[in-house]
Design a protein around this motif. Structure first.
Motif, short mmCIF file in Angstrom:
data_model
loop_
_atom_site.label_atom_id
_atom_site.label_comp_id
_atom_site.label_asym_id
_atom_site.label_seq_id
_atom_site.Cartn_x
_atom_site.Cartn_y
_atom_site.Cartn_z
N THR A 2 72.22 30.73 9.87
CA THR A 2 71.53 29.73 10.66
C THR A 2 72.52 28.93 11.50
O THR A 2 73.69 28.81 11.15
N GLN A 3 71.98 28.40 12.58
CA GLN A 3 72.79 27.58 13.46
C GLN A 3 73.15 26.27 12.77
O GLN A 3 72.34 25.66 12.10
N LEU A 44 68.11 33.67 21.02
CA LEU A 44 68.17 32.72 19.90
C LEU A 44 68.47 33.43 18.59
O LEU A 44 69.21 32.92 17.74
N MET A 47 72.12 34.28 18.64
CA MET A 47 72.86 33.04 18.47
C MET A 47 72.84 32.56 17.02
O MET A 47 73.88 32.18 16.46
N ASP A 48 71.67 32.59 16.41
CA ASP A 48 71.56 32.13 15.02
C ASP A 48 72.39 32.99 14.07
O ASP A 48 73.01 32.48 13.14
N SER A 51 76.18 31.87 14.49
CA SER A 51 76.51 30.43 14.49
C SER A 51 76.87 29.93 15.88
O SER A 51 77.82 29.18 16.08
N ALA A 53 75.64 27.55 18.53
CA ALA A 53 74.72 26.41 18.58
C ALA A 53 73.93 26.38 19.87
O ALA A 53 72.74 26.06 19.89
N ALA A 54 74.59 26.70 20.99
CA ALA A 54 73.94 26.63 22.29
C ALA A 54 74.59 27.62 23.24
O ALA A 54 75.77 27.97 23.08
N HIS A 90 63.81 24.47 24.75
CA HIS A 90 64.87 24.53 23.73
C HIS A 90 66.05 23.66 24.18
O HIS A 90 67.15 24.18 24.42
N ASP A 92 68.21 21.72 22.89
CA ASP A 92 69.45 21.69 22.11
C ASP A 92 70.07 23.07 21.96
O ASP A 92 71.15 23.19 21.37
N ARG A 93 69.42 24.11 22.51
CA ARG A 93 69.94 25.47 22.34
C ARG A 93 70.39 26.11 23.64
O ARG A 93 71.22 27.02 23.62
N PHE A 94 69.80 25.68 24.77
CA PHE A 94 70.13 26.30 26.04
C PHE A 94 70.52 25.26 27.08
O PHE A 94 69.95 24.16 27.15
#
Length: 319
Positions: A2-3, A44, A47-48, A51, A53-54, A90, A92-94
């Motif tokens: 998980t991130q 995503l 990315m997850d 690790s 985050a963005a 998203h 906080d992710r992109f």
């Protein structure tokens, strides 16, 4: 996996918006390259699992250069609005680099204002050349000056060489020519004085700078090789090269990183994956190479993996 709050920031992560894929159609985007599929959900997931985050999204070559006039302007607007919607979903992710309808500089300035002032995108994505002109061409300097004045990071991605007589040996240009294209555009910025006149330009170049780390000292020999370069050569070539940011997409290897870290300080290096044009398995390889490289201490690794990027992208830092 998980991130986590201390995850990587990926500054070289591509998207393929549906409107862009439709406009591209059956055109060959990059000769010899298998064109991938993409979705925000797939990004995503990758990315997850790593690790990350963005990620800061961008369009790779050929950008919107396959379109002309109003069509190019409309397509750039559609892409940027898609980016804004994706970031809003998203936040906080992109993040996203705006695409501009170059080589039309006036239209590019208009789209820059809209993408940044209205849509709130995080920076600008450019290609190494447009038509037969690299970024050091005087035509592009007013645009670069505005980007610098706004304090925006600008990510430069290589494309297929504009010269048609370059031998490619029936190999994809992204296999090796992309590294030379990055070198060509930075050399044009150096020897046309653009980097000297725009010292605050936050320029990010791809793939560990292409061949720049290897050629850095050689580039100081311009006036030695040809006296006509005496007035064109920067007084401090190495210093200007050290002012550039370098992402390590496709480059977190024991071959590339020693040369890069001799040229660039740790506060000028950024993590990148090149997903999805390089598959998730390569993201694994690049993340592992980043963590395994012995030339950085923990503080430098944190800077390269995360905090350098957050300093460039204040909106992401804020979330």
């Amino acid at each position: 996996m998980t991130q986590t709050p201390t995850g990587l920031i990926d500054v070289h992560h591509h998207a393929i918006p549906p409107a862009y894929a439709k406009a591209l159609g059956d055109r060959v985007a990059i000769p010899g390259v298998d064109y991938p599929t993409w979705s925000a959900e797939a990004s995503l997931d990758v990315m997850d699992r790593h690790s990350i985050a963005a990620a800061v999204l961008s369009i790779t070559a050929p950008g919107v250069t396959f379109a002309e006039g109003d069509e190019a302007r409309r397509l750039a607007r559609q892409v940027n609005e898609f980016f804004a919607q994706t970031v809003a979903a998203h936040p906080d992710r992109f993040g996203a680099f705006a695409i501009l309808p170059l080589p039309d500089v006036a239209a590019a300035k208009d789209e820059l204002a809209y993408a940044v002032d209205e849509l709130g995108l995080d920076g600008v994505g450019l290609l190494t050349s447009y038509g037969n002109r690299y970024l050091g061409d005087p035509e592009f300097e007013p645009l670069l000056a505005e980007i610098a004045e706004r304090g925006l990071p600008v990510h430069v991605h290589p494309g297929t060489p504009p010269a048609k007589d370059l031998a490619t040996f029936d190999l994809p240009p992204s296999l090796y020519e992309f590294t030379f294209e990055t070198t060509r555009t930075v050399v044009s910025l150096l020897f046309n004085g653009v980097l000297g006149r725009l010292p605050h330009l936050k320029l990010i170049v791809s793939h560990a700078g292409g061949t720049l780390p290897f050629l850095a000292q050689r580039l100081t020999y311009g006036p030695t090789i040809g006296k006509y370069l005496t007035d064109r050569a920067p007084a401090d070539v190495i210093g200007q090269l050290r002012g550039i940011y370098y992402d390590i997409a496709m480059s977190a290897t024991s071959y590339a990183l020693p040369a890069l870290t001799e040229l660039a300080a740790p506060d000028k290096i950024l993590f990148g994956s090149d997903y999805p044009f390089m598959p998730a398995s390569h993201t694994t390889e690049n993340v592992e190479g980043f963590h395994r490289y012995p030339g950085w201490d923990d503080q430098q690794r944190t800077a390269i993996g995360r905090t350098n990027a957050l300093a460039l992208f204040p909106r992401l830092a804020g979330v």
